[in-house]
Design a protein around this motif. Sequence first.
Motif, PDB file in Angstrom:
ATOM      1  N   MET A   1       0.846  -1.191   0.000  1.00 50.46           N
ATOM      2  CA  MET A   1       0.000   0.000   0.000  1.00 50.46           C
ATOM      3  C   MET A   1       0.886   1.247   0.000  1.00 50.46           C
ATOM      4  SD  MET A   1      -3.215   0.816   2.269  1.00 50.46           S
ATOM      5  CE  MET A   1      -3.915   2.415   2.334  1.00 50.46           C
ATOM      6  N   ARG A   2       0.468   2.238  -0.742  1.00 49.98           N
ATOM      7  CA  ARG A   2       1.231   3.473  -0.851  1.00 49.98           C
ATOM      8  C   ARG A   2       0.883   4.425   0.284  1.00 49.98           C
ATOM      9  NH1 ARG A   2       0.709   4.290  -5.673  1.00 49.98           N
ATOM     10  NH2 ARG A   2       2.615   3.169  -5.958  1.00 49.98           N
ATOM     11  N   ARG A   3       1.907   5.055   0.822  1.00 48.27           N
ATOM     12  CA  ARG A   3       1.724   6.082   1.841  1.00 48.27           C
ATOM     13  C   ARG A   3       2.035   7.427   1.193  1.00 48.27           C
ATOM     14  NH1 ARG A   3       5.455   4.812   6.171  1.00 48.27           N
ATOM     15  NH2 ARG A   3       6.513   6.784   6.020  1.00 48.27           N
ATOM     16  N   ILE A   4       1.148   8.388   1.377  1.00 48.67           N
ATOM     17  CA  ILE A   4       1.342   9.741   0.851  1.00 48.67           C
ATOM     18  C   ILE A   4       1.486  10.682   2.041  1.00 48.67           C
ATOM     19  CG2 ILE A   4       0.371  11.603  -0.536  1.00 48.67           C
ATOM     20  CD1 ILE A   4      -1.172   9.460  -2.107  1.00 48.67           C
ATOM     21  N   GLU A   5       2.594  11.417   2.027  1.00 51.69           N
ATOM     22  CA  GLU A   5       2.877  12.341   3.119  1.00 51.69           C
ATOM     23  C   GLU A   5       2.978  13.766   2.592  1.00 51.69           C
ATOM     24  OE1 GLU A   5       5.573   9.302   5.861  1.00 51.69           O
ATOM     25  OE2 GLU A   5       6.568  10.937   4.801  1.00 51.69           O
ATOM     26  N   LEU A   6       2.674  14.704   3.481  1.00 50.83           N
ATOM     27  CA  LEU A   6       2.835  16.129   3.216  1.00 50.83           C
ATOM     28  C   LEU A   6       3.780  16.692   4.262  1.00 50.83           C
ATOM     29  CD1 LEU A   6      -0.910  17.186   2.720  1.00 50.83           C
ATOM     30  CD2 LEU A   6       0.701  16.361   0.978  1.00 50.83           C
ATOM     31  N   ARG A   7       4.695  17.539   3.811  1.00 51.43           N
ATOM     32  CA  ARG A   7       5.636  18.146   4.751  1.00 51.43           C
ATOM     33  C   ARG A   7       5.960  19.562   4.298  1.00 51.43           C
ATOM     34  NH1 ARG A   7      10.957  15.020   6.166  1.00 51.43           N
ATOM     35  NH2 ARG A   7       9.531  14.079   7.637  1.00 51.43           N
ATOM     36  N   LEU A   8       6.019  20.466   5.255  1.00 50.88           N
ATOM     37  CA  LEU A   8       6.512  21.812   5.021  1.00 50.88           C
ATOM     38  C   LEU A   8       8.016  21.740   5.226  1.00 50.88           C
ATOM     39  CD1 LEU A   8       5.792  24.834   4.608  1.00 50.88           C
ATOM     40  CD2 LEU A   8       5.675  25.019   7.095  1.00 50.88           C
ATOM     41  N   GLY A   9       8.800  22.144   4.242  1.00 51.06           N
ATOM     42  CA  GLY A   9      10.235  22.041   4.452  1.00 51.06           C
ATOM     43  C   GLY A   9      11.070  22.307   3.223  1.00 51.06           C
ATOM     44  N   ASP A  10      12.311  21.845   3.316  1.00 50.19           N
ATOM     45  CA  ASP A  10      13.340  22.040   2.300  1.00 50.19           C
ATOM     46  C   ASP A  10      13.569  20.715   1.579  1.00 50.19           C
ATOM     47  OD1 ASP A  10      15.670  22.415   0.828  1.00 50.19           O
ATOM     48  OD2 ASP A  10      16.878  23.056   2.526  1.00 50.19           O
ATOM     49  N   LEU A  11      13.198  20.659   0.324  1.00 51.08           N
ATOM     50  CA  LEU A  11      13.317  19.435  -0.466  1.00 51.08           C
ATOM     51  C   LEU A  11      14.751  18.910  -0.483  1.00 51.08           C
ATOM     52  CD1 LEU A  11      11.759  17.517  -2.428  1.00 51.08           C
ATOM     53  CD2 LEU A  11      12.507  19.046  -4.262  1.00 51.08           C
ATOM     54  N   THR A  12      15.725  19.793  -0.503  1.00 50.70           N
ATOM     55  CA  THR A  12      17.124  19.364  -0.609  1.00 50.70           C
ATOM     56  C   THR A  12      17.633  18.680   0.654  1.00 50.70           C
ATOM     57  OG1 THR A  12      18.079  21.468   0.122  1.00 50.70           O
ATOM     58  CG2 THR A  12      17.629  21.227  -2.240  1.00 50.70           C
ATOM     59  N   ALA A  13      16.881  18.763   1.739  1.00 50.26           N
ATOM     60  CA  ALA A  13      17.303  18.146   3.004  1.00 50.26           C
ATOM     61  C   ALA A  13      16.610  16.803   3.256  1.00 50.26           C
ATOM     62  CB  ALA A  13      17.012  19.105   4.165  1.00 50.26           C
ATOM     63  N   GLU A  14      15.790  16.355   2.318  1.00 43.87           N
ATOM     64  CA  GLU A  14      15.016  15.129   2.513  1.00 43.87           C
ATOM     65  C   GLU A  14      15.878  13.875   2.431  1.00 43.87           C
ATOM     66  OE1 GLU A  14      11.653  14.649   3.319  1.00 43.87           O
ATOM     67  OE2 GLU A  14      11.925  16.772   3.795  1.00 43.87           O
ATOM     68  N   HIS A  15      15.717  13.013   3.410  1.00 42.51           N
ATOM     69  CA  HIS A  15      16.397  11.718   3.438  1.00 42.51           C
ATOM     70  C   HIS A  15      15.457  10.673   2.844  1.00 42.51           C
ATOM     71  CE1 HIS A  15      19.967  12.840   5.804  1.00 42.51           C
ATOM     72  NE2 HIS A  15      19.165  13.804   6.233  1.00 42.51           N
ATOM     73  N   VAL A  16      15.388  10.665   1.524  1.00 40.26           N
ATOM     74  CA  VAL A  16      14.580   9.721   0.759  1.00 40.26           C
ATOM     75  C   VAL A  16      15.490   9.154  -0.330  1.00 40.26           C
ATOM     76  CG1 VAL A  16      12.329  10.828   1.186  1.00 40.26           C
ATOM     77  CG2 VAL A  16      13.754  11.616  -0.721  1.00 40.26           C
ATOM     78  N   ASP A  17      15.012   8.132  -1.018  1.00 36.30           N
ATOM     79  CA  ASP A  17      15.821   7.557  -2.091  1.00 36.30           C
ATOM     80  C   ASP A  17      15.949   8.504  -3.284  1.00 36.30           C
ATOM     81  OD1 ASP A  17      16.288   5.173  -0.691  1.00 36.30           O
ATOM     82  OD2 ASP A  17      14.445   4.276  -1.456  1.00 36.30           O
ATOM     83  N   ALA A  18      14.871   9.187  -3.627  1.00 34.77           N
ATOM     84  CA  ALA A  18      14.885  10.084  -4.787  1.00 34.77           C
ATOM     85  C   ALA A  18      14.134  11.364  -4.471  1.00 34.77           C
ATOM     86  CB  ALA A  18      14.244   9.393  -5.994  1.00 34.77           C
ATOM     87  N   ILE A  19      14.647  12.463  -5.008  1.00 32.43           N
ATOM     88  CA  ILE A  19      13.897  13.716  -4.962  1.00 32.43           C
ATOM     89  C   ILE A  19      13.617  14.131  -6.400  1.00 32.43           C
ATOM     90  CG2 ILE A  19      14.818  14.470  -2.743  1.00 32.43           C
ATOM     91  CD1 ILE A  19      16.522  16.512  -4.262  1.00 32.43           C
ATOM     92  N   VAL A  20      12.520  14.813  -6.578  1.00 32.10           N
ATOM     93  CA  VAL A  20      12.127  15.273  -7.910  1.00 32.10           C
ATOM     94  C   VAL A  20      12.494  16.742  -8.040  1.00 32.10           C
ATOM     95  CG1 VAL A  20      10.186  15.671  -9.481  1.00 32.10           C
ATOM     96  CG2 VAL A  20      10.310  13.558  -8.136  1.00 32.10           C
ATOM     97  N   ASN A  21      13.158  17.041  -9.142  1.00 30.07           N
ATOM     98  CA  ASN A  21      13.557  18.400  -9.462  1.00 30.07           C
ATOM     99  C   ASN A  21      12.579  18.977 -10.472  1.00 30.07           C
ATOM    100  OD1 ASN A  21      14.885  20.779 -10.031  1.00 30.07           O
ATOM    101  ND2 ASN A  21      16.534  19.824 -11.186  1.00 30.07           N
ATOM    102  N   ALA A  22      11.967  20.089 -10.132  1.00 33.67           N
ATOM    103  CA  ALA A  22      11.139  20.831 -11.084  1.00 33.67           C
ATOM    104  C   ALA A  22      12.107  21.624 -11.955  1.00 33.67           C
ATOM    105  CB  ALA A  22      10.174  21.745 -10.341  1.00 33.67           C
ATOM    106  N   ALA A  23      12.619  20.959 -12.982  1.00 35.47           N
ATOM    107  CA  ALA A  23      13.699  21.486 -13.808  1.00 35.47           C
ATOM    108  C   ALA A  23      13.167  22.287 -14.992  1.00 35.47           C
ATOM    109  CB  ALA A  23      14.539  20.311 -14.335  1.00 35.47           C
ATOM    110  N   ASN A  24      14.089  22.964 -15.666  1.00 38.99           N
ATOM    111  CA  ASN A  24      13.755  23.518 -16.970  1.00 38.99           C
ATOM    112  C   ASN A  24      14.303  22.555 -18.016  1.00 38.99           C
ATOM    113  OD1 ASN A  24      16.511  24.312 -17.743  1.00 38.99           O
ATOM    114  ND2 ASN A  24      16.286  25.888 -16.175  1.00 38.99           N
ATOM    115  N   SER A  25      13.908  22.707 -19.239  1.00 41.72           N
ATOM    116  CA  SER A  25      14.249  21.716 -20.265  1.00 41.72           C
ATOM    117  C   SER A  25      15.744  21.621 -20.536  1.00 41.72           C
ATOM    118  CB  SER A  25      13.486  22.003 -21.556  1.00 41.72           C
ATOM    119  OG  SER A  25      13.887  23.242 -22.091  1.00 41.72           O
TER     120      SER A  25
END
Length: 184
Positions: A1-25
């Motif tokens: 089962m998937r867990r969905i979390e919400l957090r107020l914070g700094d994406l670059t400090a997340e201890h997860v396997d992958a972070i998503v970058n809202a990049a430009n092309s």
Amino acid sequence: MRRIELRLGDLTAEHVDAIVNAANSSLLGGGGVDGAIHRAGGPAILEECRALRAGELRDGLPTGEAVATGAGLLPARWVVHTVGPVWPGPGPEADRRRALLVAAHRHSLAVAAGLGAASVALPAISAGTYGWPVDEVAETAIAVAAAAGADAAPPLVRFVLSSERVLGAYRAAAERLGVAVEEV
């Protein structure tokens, strides 16, 4: 089962396997989330992005698509770069671009899952500089995460949001959609 979390914070400090970058092309850094990831991750991320641009992504990453690199100095293992659409304003073009917003979320989750990531953290893709209404971004993000099949997204999907206003929009979207989320 998937867990969905919400957090107020700094994406670059997340201890997860992958972070998503809202990049430009261009994948070569920019402002907002993109610039923060490149600054915090160090030059290794830019080097990998340049290699992608020299090879299969010579013309840049198309809107709605996603690609992964290592995470450099970030606490994550990978960065999944995606290009969200720019808000065109209301009208028929918004419908076409809305499909690209869905695709950016869907492809980001699928790339993370394909890497073997057990956890992924995402920002509010297209809600910043690209001007997309945050309520629509939130609803799209929550709906895509909740609907993704077991092999189409990591078991933990965390939205890391930059302000109380954006966090509130994600909370409200989850409530409207009847999706259980946990605030961490």
